[in-house]
Design a protein around this motif. Sequence first.
Motif, PDB file in Angstrom:
ATOM      1  N   MET A  26     -92.918  -8.791  -1.445  1.00  0.00           N
ATOM      2  CA  MET A  26     -93.007  -8.699   0.008  1.00  0.00           C
ATOM      3  C   MET A  26     -94.310  -8.030   0.438  1.00  0.00           C
ATOM      4  SD  MET A  26     -89.070  -7.623   0.847  1.00  0.00           S
ATOM      5  CE  MET A  26     -89.429  -7.277   2.564  1.00  0.00           C
ATOM      6  N   GLU A  27     -94.733  -7.012  -0.293  1.00  0.00           N
ATOM      7  CA  GLU A  27     -95.998  -6.356   0.033  1.00  0.00           C
ATOM      8  C   GLU A  27     -97.178  -7.302  -0.142  1.00  0.00           C
ATOM      9  OE1 GLU A  27     -96.178  -2.904  -2.381  1.00  0.00           O
ATOM     10  OE2 GLU A  27     -94.645  -1.798  -1.259  1.00  0.00           O
ATOM     11  N   LYS A  28     -97.161  -8.105  -1.229  1.00  0.00           N
ATOM     12  CA  LYS A  28     -98.228  -9.080  -1.439  1.00  0.00           C
ATOM     13  C   LYS A  28     -98.224 -10.135  -0.331  1.00  0.00           C
ATOM     14  CE  LYS A  28     -98.341  -8.573  -6.482  1.00  0.00           C
ATOM     15  NZ  LYS A  28     -98.124  -9.259  -7.792  1.00  0.00           N
ATOM     16  N   GLN A  29     -97.041 -10.569   0.051  1.00  0.00           N
ATOM     17  CA  GLN A  29     -96.940 -11.556   1.121  1.00  0.00           C
ATOM     18  C   GLN A  29     -97.471 -10.994   2.436  1.00  0.00           C
ATOM     19  OE1 GLN A  29     -92.972 -12.926   1.745  1.00  0.00           O
ATOM     20  NE2 GLN A  29     -93.517 -14.375   3.354  1.00  0.00           N
ATOM     21  N   MET A  30     -97.115  -9.755   2.738  1.00  0.00           N
ATOM     22  CA  MET A  30     -97.598  -9.140   3.971  1.00  0.00           C
ATOM     23  C   MET A  30     -99.111  -8.955   3.940  1.00  0.00           C
ATOM     24  SD  MET A  30     -94.595  -6.292   4.534  1.00  0.00           S
ATOM     25  CE  MET A  30     -95.485  -5.538   5.898  1.00  0.00           C
ATOM     26  N   LYS A  31     -99.652  -8.588   2.767  1.00  0.00           N
ATOM     27  CA  LYS A  31    -101.098  -8.420   2.650  1.00  0.00           C
ATOM     28  C   LYS A  31    -101.811  -9.749   2.852  1.00  0.00           C
ATOM     29  CE  LYS A  31    -104.670  -6.741  -0.515  1.00  0.00           C
ATOM     30  NZ  LYS A  31    -104.948  -6.173  -1.849  1.00  0.00           N
ATOM     31  N   ALA A  32    -101.273 -10.821   2.242  1.00  0.00           N
ATOM     32  CA  ALA A  32    -101.872 -12.147   2.431  1.00  0.00           C
ATOM     33  C   ALA A  32    -101.801 -12.582   3.889  1.00  0.00           C
ATOM     34  CB  ALA A  32    -101.173 -13.163   1.533  1.00  0.00           C
ATOM     35  N   GLU A  33    -100.697 -12.283   4.549  1.00  0.00           N
ATOM     36  CA  GLU A  33    -100.551 -12.653   5.951  1.00  0.00           C
ATOM     37  C   GLU A  33    -101.548 -11.885   6.824  1.00  0.00           C
ATOM     38  OE1 GLU A  33     -99.040 -14.577   9.290  1.00  0.00           O
ATOM     39  OE2 GLU A  33     -98.808 -14.985   7.151  1.00  0.00           O
ATOM     40  N   ARG A  34    -101.722 -10.597   6.522  1.00  0.00           N
ATOM     41  CA  ARG A  34    -102.699  -9.812   7.288  1.00  0.00           C
ATOM     42  C   ARG A  34    -104.115 -10.344   7.079  1.00  0.00           C
ATOM     43  NH1 ARG A  34     -99.313  -5.364   5.745  1.00  0.00           N
ATOM     44  NH2 ARG A  34    -100.634  -4.995   3.939  1.00  0.00           N
ATOM     45  N   ARG A  62    -104.933 -13.386   6.299  1.00  0.00           N
ATOM     46  CA  ARG A  62    -105.039 -14.669   6.995  1.00  0.00           C
ATOM     47  C   ARG A  62    -105.278 -14.453   8.490  1.00  0.00           C
ATOM     48  NH1 ARG A  62    -101.981 -18.225   9.870  1.00  0.00           N
ATOM     49  NH2 ARG A  62    -100.243 -16.757   9.940  1.00  0.00           N
ATOM     50  N   ARG A  63    -104.539 -13.534   9.077  1.00  0.00           N
ATOM     51  CA  ARG A  63    -104.725 -13.250  10.495  1.00  0.00           C
ATOM     52  C   ARG A  63    -106.112 -12.694  10.771  1.00  0.00           C
ATOM     53  NH1 ARG A  63     -98.953 -10.349  12.132  1.00  0.00           N
ATOM     54  NH2 ARG A  63     -97.610 -12.167  11.733  1.00  0.00           N
ATOM     55  N   GLU A  64    -106.605 -11.859   9.848  1.00  0.00           N
ATOM     56  CA  GLU A  64    -107.948 -11.302  10.023  1.00  0.00           C
ATOM     57  C   GLU A  64    -108.996 -12.402   9.998  1.00  0.00           C
ATOM     58  OE1 GLU A  64    -110.922  -8.007   7.910  1.00  0.00           O
ATOM     59  OE2 GLU A  64    -108.973  -8.480   7.044  1.00  0.00           O
ATOM     60  N   SER A  65    -108.848 -13.376   9.054  1.00  0.00           N
ATOM     61  CA  SER A  65    -109.795 -14.487   8.973  1.00  0.00           C
ATOM     62  C   SER A  65    -109.758 -15.326  10.242  1.00  0.00           C
ATOM     63  CB  SER A  65    -109.472 -15.361   7.753  1.00  0.00           C
ATOM     64  OG  SER A  65    -109.547 -14.613   6.549  1.00  0.00           O
ATOM     65  N   ILE A  66    -108.557 -15.562  10.743  1.00  0.00           N
ATOM     66  CA  ILE A  66    -108.427 -16.348  11.978  1.00  0.00           C
ATOM     67  C   ILE A  66    -109.088 -15.626  13.144  1.00  0.00           C
ATOM     68  CG2 ILE A  66    -106.766 -17.227  13.657  1.00  0.00           C
ATOM     69  CD1 ILE A  66    -104.877 -17.797  11.342  1.00  0.00           C
TER      70      ILE A  66
END
Length: 304
Positions: free
Chosen positions: A177-185, A187-191
């Motif tokens: 879950m931590e890895k998923q949240m980090k990847a999501e953050r 992704r949002r930062e790149s966007i």
Amino acid sequence: MDGLVKALPWVILIIIILILVISNIVIVQQSRAYVVERLGAFRTVWNVGLHLKVPFLERVAKKVSLKEQVADFAPQPVITKDNVTMQIDTVIYFQITDPKLYTYGVEHPMNAIENLTATTLRNIIGDMELDQSLTSRDTINTRMRAILDEATDPWGIKVNRVELKNIIPPKEIQNAMEKQMKAERERRESILQAEGQKQSQILVAEGEKESAILRADAAKQAAIMKADGEAQAILMVQKALADSLKLLNEAAPNDQVVKLKALETMEKVADGKATKIIIPSEIQGLAGLAASAKAVFETEAPKA
């Protein structure tokens, strides 16, 4: 002396009666209730105030607190619908509404509530997947409160509120879950960065467009103003010339004045950079006459 001996038993009896009366006076405090039994059977419930107990026949079977109470139960293992084992601990806020039912309804009421809470929680979580159980705390709390309140009503207990204190998934699930949240953050930062660059480029292009439009408009206005100025200058020159001609006509000049003005004009023309000058015939004759007169004057001068 004999009188004192005879009165002694009565004194002792009075003292014993006073002790019994005093020892059987019961004062019930605020927010408490006493369940009283007579000869082992339920007799009544004493609420706040002063009460007198019958010696040797009545006893206070249970002292019950009517305040809202909090029960914090230890974490319970539960299994979700997608077979993930989690540890969940719950907090229950309850209140005793019927001291008689609380005393005689169930043995060890707190243990009964704890076990009922654990089984209810397992049933509810068993119908949910991991992600749903982690995001549905309010739904779980509401369902548990309704079930527990209905189940504990025969025990004289009202469940006011149920809260899931902690939901602890397995360690590997937490890491995922931590890895998923980090990847999501990320992704949002790149966007957000891409959106920022896009907006920046749009603003720069709009600025350049507006700047070019303003420059073109400024050049247009300058050209218009220059043309207007030249037109005004030509108009003023023409007006001055017309006024001079009008004044000249009003003065009614003779031919000699006109020819003299023509000579002055020719003089100004000759001062320019023109290499060829065309002189009207009338002015040529006048110029020849002037030249002859000049020659005559020059010849006569030495004789004098």
